[in-house]
Scaffold this motif. Structure first.
Motif, mmCIF file in Angstrom:
data_model
loop_
_atom_site.group_PDB
_atom_site.id
_atom_site.type_symbol
_atom_site.label_atom_id
_atom_site.label_comp_id
_atom_site.label_asym_id
_atom_site.label_seq_id
_atom_site.Cartn_x
_atom_site.Cartn_y
_atom_site.Cartn_z
ATOM 1 N N ASN A 56 0.816 -1.218 0.000
ATOM 2 C CA ASN A 56 0.000 0.000 0.000
ATOM 3 C C ASN A 56 0.849 1.267 0.000
ATOM 4 O O ASN A 56 0.503 2.250 0.639
ATOM 5 C CB ASN A 56 -0.931 -0.011 1.218
ATOM 6 C CG ASN A 56 -0.142 -0.053 2.509
ATOM 7 O OD1 ASN A 56 1.089 -0.124 2.489
ATOM 8 N ND2 ASN A 56 -0.813 -0.003 3.630
ATOM 9 N N MET A 57 2.004 1.206 -0.674
ATOM 10 C CA MET A 57 2.859 2.400 -0.677
ATOM 11 C C MET A 57 3.433 2.669 -2.071
ATOM 12 O O MET A 57 3.299 1.821 -2.973
ATOM 13 C CB MET A 57 3.980 2.238 0.336
ATOM 14 C CG MET A 57 4.785 0.979 0.158
ATOM 15 S SD MET A 57 5.630 0.507 1.652
ATOM 16 C CE MET A 57 4.474 -0.645 2.379
ATOM 17 N N ILE A 58 4.043 3.835 -2.220
ATOM 18 C CA ILE A 58 4.668 4.195 -3.495
ATOM 19 C C ILE A 58 5.704 3.125 -3.829
ATOM 20 O O ILE A 58 6.412 2.645 -2.956
ATOM 21 C CB ILE A 58 5.326 5.586 -3.375
ATOM 22 C CG1 ILE A 58 4.253 6.662 -3.534
ATOM 23 C CG2 ILE A 58 6.428 5.778 -4.392
ATOM 24 C CD1 ILE A 58 4.764 8.059 -3.707
ATOM 25 N N ASN A 59 5.797 2.758 -5.084
ATOM 26 C CA ASN A 59 6.709 1.714 -5.568
ATOM 27 C C ASN A 59 6.307 0.304 -5.155
ATOM 28 O O ASN A 59 6.987 -0.666 -5.485
ATOM 29 C CB ASN A 59 8.161 1.944 -5.120
ATOM 30 C CG ASN A 59 8.726 3.205 -5.704
ATOM 31 O OD1 ASN A 59 8.374 3.579 -6.820
ATOM 32 N ND2 ASN A 59 9.583 3.877 -4.964
ATOM 33 N N ASP A 60 5.260 0.189 -4.412
ATOM 34 C CA ASP A 60 4.768 -1.133 -4.027
ATOM 35 C C ASP A 60 3.259 -1.030 -3.785
ATOM 36 O O ASP A 60 2.798 -0.992 -2.658
ATOM 37 C CB ASP A 60 5.491 -1.610 -2.766
ATOM 38 C CG ASP A 60 5.054 -3.012 -2.374
ATOM 39 O OD1 ASP A 60 4.396 -3.684 -3.203
ATOM 40 O OD2 ASP A 60 5.363 -3.433 -1.244
ATOM 41 N N THR A 61 2.543 -0.926 -4.902
ATOM 42 C CA THR A 61 1.099 -0.687 -4.807
ATOM 43 C C THR A 61 0.317 -1.774 -5.542
ATOM 44 O O THR A 61 0.477 -1.948 -6.746
ATOM 45 C CB THR A 61 0.735 0.679 -5.446
ATOM 46 O OG1 THR A 61 1.744 1.621 -5.128
ATOM 47 C CG2 THR A 61 -0.603 1.161 -4.953
ATOM 48 N N TRP A 62 -0.476 -2.494 -4.767
ATOM 49 C CA TRP A 62 -1.362 -3.498 -5.358
ATOM 50 C C TRP A 62 -2.803 -3.048 -5.177
ATOM 51 O O TRP A 62 -3.123 -2.342 -4.217
ATOM 52 C CB TRP A 62 -1.191 -4.855 -4.660
ATOM 53 C CG TRP A 62 0.110 -5.549 -4.902
ATOM 54 C CD1 TRP A 62 1.239 -5.024 -5.458
ATOM 55 C CD2 TRP A 62 0.411 -6.912 -4.567
ATOM 56 N NE1 TRP A 62 2.226 -5.964 -5.488
ATOM 57 C CE2 TRP A 62 1.747 -7.132 -4.944
ATOM 58 C CE3 TRP A 62 -0.315 -7.948 -3.976
ATOM 59 C CZ2 TRP A 62 2.378 -8.368 -4.753
ATOM 60 C CZ3 TRP A 62 0.309 -9.169 -3.781
ATOM 61 C CH2 TRP A 62 1.638 -9.376 -4.177
ATOM 62 N N LEU A 63 -3.650 -3.511 -6.084
ATOM 63 C CA LEU A 63 -5.082 -3.190 -6.020
ATOM 64 C C LEU A 63 -5.894 -4.434 -6.335
ATOM 65 O O LEU A 63 -5.439 -5.299 -7.078
ATOM 66 C CB LEU A 63 -5.461 -2.198 -7.114
ATOM 67 C CG LEU A 63 -5.212 -0.717 -6.984
ATOM 68 C CD1 LEU A 63 -5.865 -0.034 -8.170
ATOM 69 C CD2 LEU A 63 -5.795 -0.190 -5.698
ATOM 70 N N ILE A 64 -7.100 -4.462 -5.820
ATOM 71 C CA ILE A 64 -8.032 -5.524 -6.206
ATOM 72 C C ILE A 64 -9.149 -4.870 -7.015
ATOM 73 O O ILE A 64 -9.713 -3.851 -6.592
ATOM 74 C CB ILE A 64 -8.654 -6.190 -4.969
ATOM 75 C CG1 ILE A 64 -7.572 -6.820 -4.100
ATOM 76 C CG2 ILE A 64 -9.697 -7.224 -5.376
ATOM 77 C CD1 ILE A 64 -8.026 -7.111 -2.682
ATOM 78 N N ILE A 65 -9.418 -5.408 -8.185
ATOM 79 C CA ILE A 65 -10.581 -4.964 -8.962
ATOM 80 C C ILE A 65 -11.288 -6.208 -9.460
ATOM 81 O O ILE A 65 -10.679 -7.030 -10.154
ATOM 82 C CB ILE A 65 -10.167 -4.046 -10.140
ATOM 83 C CG1 ILE A 65 -9.495 -2.769 -9.606
ATOM 84 C CG2 ILE A 65 -11.383 -3.682 -10.999
ATOM 85 C CD1 ILE A 65 -8.941 -1.840 -10.662
ATOM 86 N N HIS A 66 -12.553 -6.345 -9.086
ATOM 87 C CA HIS A 66 -13.359 -7.531 -9.450
ATOM 88 C C HIS A 66 -12.628 -8.836 -9.128
ATOM 89 O O HIS A 66 -12.455 -9.700 -10.002
ATOM 90 C CB HIS A 66 -13.741 -7.489 -10.926
ATOM 91 C CG HIS A 66 -14.695 -6.373 -11.235
ATOM 92 N ND1 HIS A 66 -15.940 -6.276 -10.657
ATOM 93 C CD2 HIS A 66 -14.561 -5.281 -12.029
ATOM 94 C CE1 HIS A 66 -16.547 -5.190 -11.102
ATOM 95 N NE2 HIS A 66 -15.734 -4.561 -11.918
#
Ligand code: HEM
Length: 119
Positions: free
Chosen positions: A23-33
């Motif tokens: 959850n930070m700059i250069n290490d950002t993941w997201l969940i979409i569907h």
């Protein structure tokens, strides 16, 4: 910790906990569907700015992604950041929980009737 996840025909599964730490700059993941994306390299390119993406970092961004009404181009772009599937833990159905609720309701009703009769 992400290397020891179960794989199914090459598909990697991540839990919410796995995603949450990215959850930070250069290490950002997201969940979409229910799909997991590593968008670390996309932050600066995002036409909507990196702020909004960072806000969603490590979390489920489905709603905000859909709220914006992203184009089909945007949806296609997603593919290149795809890293795996969200391991969804479905809620277990607990019949006892409902039974307990009904018992409580009956008790309340009986007590209310008794109170009405004796007062
Ligand atoms: C990896 C996921 C994402 C990709 C690939 C992506 C891609 C894009 C693209 C290509 C656009 C240009 C307009 C369009 O083609 O629809 C855009 C616009 C925008 N995006 Fe995203 N987006 C992503 C996630 C998000 C999320 C999670 C949010 C909100 C929290 C967001 C907010 C916005 C906003 C507000 C704009 C509009 C910018 C404007 O018109 O000024 N995006 N995005």
């Amino acid at each position: 910790m992400d290397n020891d996840k179960t794989s199914d025909g090459g598909v990697k599964f991540y839990t919410l906990e796995d995603v949450r730490v990215h959850n930070m700059i250069n290490d950002t993941w997201l969940i979409i569907h229910d799909k997991v994306y590593d968008i670390s390299k996309f932050l600066e390119e995002h036409p909507g700015g990196e702020e909004v993406l960072l806000e969603q970092g490590g979390a489920d961004a489905t709603e905000s992604f859909e709220d914006v009404g992203h184009s089909s181009d945007a949806r296609e772009m997603l593919q290149q950041y795809y890293i795996g599937e969200l391991h969804v833990v479905r809620k277990v159905h607990f019949p006892h929980k409902h039974a307990w609720k009904s018992i409580k309701l009956v008790c309340y009703t009986v007590i209310r009737v008794i109170m009405r009769v004796i007062t």
